[in-house]
Design an enzyme around this catalytic site. Structure first.
Site, PDB file in Angstrom:
ATOM      1  CG  HIS A   1      -0.841   1.466   7.275  1.00 23.74           C
ATOM      2  ND1 HIS A   1       0.087   0.939   8.152  1.00 23.74           N
ATOM      3  CD2 HIS A   1      -0.139   2.263   6.430  1.00 23.74           C
ATOM      4  CE1 HIS A   1       1.288   1.407   7.847  1.00 23.74           C
ATOM      5  NE2 HIS A   1       1.179   2.206   6.809  1.00 23.74           N
ATOM      6  CD  GLU A   2      -1.258   2.463   2.708  1.00 24.64           C
ATOM      7  OE1 GLU A   2      -0.745   3.597   2.598  1.00 24.64           O
ATOM      8  OE2 GLU A   2      -0.590   1.460   3.009  1.00 24.64           O
TER       9      GLU A   2
ATOM     10  CB  CYS B   1       4.913   2.136   7.365  1.00 19.20           C
ATOM     11  SG  CYS B   1       4.509   3.611   6.418  1.00 19.20           S
ATOM     12  CG  LEU B   2       6.607   0.933   1.429  1.00 24.02           C
ATOM     13  CD1 LEU B   2       6.097   1.268   0.039  1.00 24.02           C
ATOM     14  CD2 LEU B   2       7.708  -0.115   1.356  1.00 24.02           C
TER      15      LEU B   2
ATOM     16  CD  GLN C   1       3.400   5.767   2.612  1.00 30.00           C
ATOM     17  OE1 GLN C   1       2.436   5.241   2.094  1.00 30.00           O
ATOM     18  NE2 GLN C   1       4.384   5.071   3.161  1.00 30.00           N
TER      19      GLN C   1
ATOM     20  N   GLY D   1       0.829  -1.199   0.000  1.00 31.08           N
ATOM     21  CA  GLY D   1       0.000   0.000   0.000  1.00 31.08           C
ATOM     22  C   GLY D   1       0.859   1.243   0.000  1.00 31.08           C
TER      23      GLY D   1
ATOM     24  CG  HIS E   1       0.300   6.957   5.313  1.00 31.21           C
ATOM     25  ND1 HIS E   1       1.460   7.379   5.926  1.00 31.21           N
ATOM     26  CD2 HIS E   1       0.454   5.614   5.119  1.00 31.21           C
ATOM     27  CE1 HIS E   1       2.275   6.340   6.100  1.00 31.21           C
ATOM     28  NE2 HIS E   1       1.680   5.254   5.618  1.00 31.21           N
TER      29      HIS E   1
HETATM   30 NI    NI Z   1       2.466   3.298   5.594  1.00 30.16          NI
END
Ligand code: NI
Length: 171
Positions: free
Chosen positions: A138-139, A96-97, A51, A46, A142
């Protein structure tokens, strides 16, 4: 399509609230495709627009690609995602990235229904449970300037809120 640089915490832009988009036009579609390319390149499941430093309410999810070897890509794009139903409780070990090499269990809703706009600017609704429910929450977090690490301790969350407040006052 292009692979975009992914911001990592701490970064001011990851803590800001993203803006709704007015419509999914060609420019936004190109950006969505870049998001997918970036997500696949990083082997994530995701990605949210902030991000990559773009404060727009757009998320991209593909639970399949990163964990399978068949090369099948089926990205789900949602602009202006809104949670319209949430129930139950699930604990999932998240990563998370934007928070490299760190994983922690987070408690979230187990069932979730999200509405928004798809890549064709059409109204869409998606329901998810287990990993899909976790990933959607989660997304969407963000887009509201929240990272999964903000769920793990009240202290960290309050520090973040203080930072957010301070940043607003400094503007
Ligand atoms: Ni994330």
């Amino acid at each position: 399509m292009a692979v975009l640089p992914i911001l990592t915490a701490p970064d001011r832009r990851l803590k800001q609230i993203s803006k709704p988009i007015s419509e999914v036009d060609n420019a936004l579609r190109r950006f969505m495709d870049d998001m997918a390319e970036t997500m696949y390149d990083a082997e994530g499941i995701g990605l949210a627009a902030p991000q990559v430093g773009v404060l727009k309410r757009v998320i991209c999810i593909d639970l399949h690609y990163a964990h399978n070897d068949d090369g099948v890509k089926n990205p789900i794009f949602i602009a202006n995602p809104v949670i319209v139903h949430a129930s139950g409780e699930i604990v999932w070990k998240e990563g998370c990235l934007s928070v490299p090499e760190y994983h922690s269990e987070v408690t979230r809703f187990a069932h979730i229904v999200v509405q928004g706009l798809d890549r064709d600017n059409q109204a869409m609704e998606i329901s998810g449970e287990a990993l899909m429910a976790v990933c959607l929450q989660h997304e969407i977090d963000h887009l509201d300037g929240k990272l999964f690490i903000d769920h793990i301790s009240v202290l960290k969350r309050s520090i973040l809120l203080k930072k957010l407040k301070k940043q607003k006052e400094e503007k």
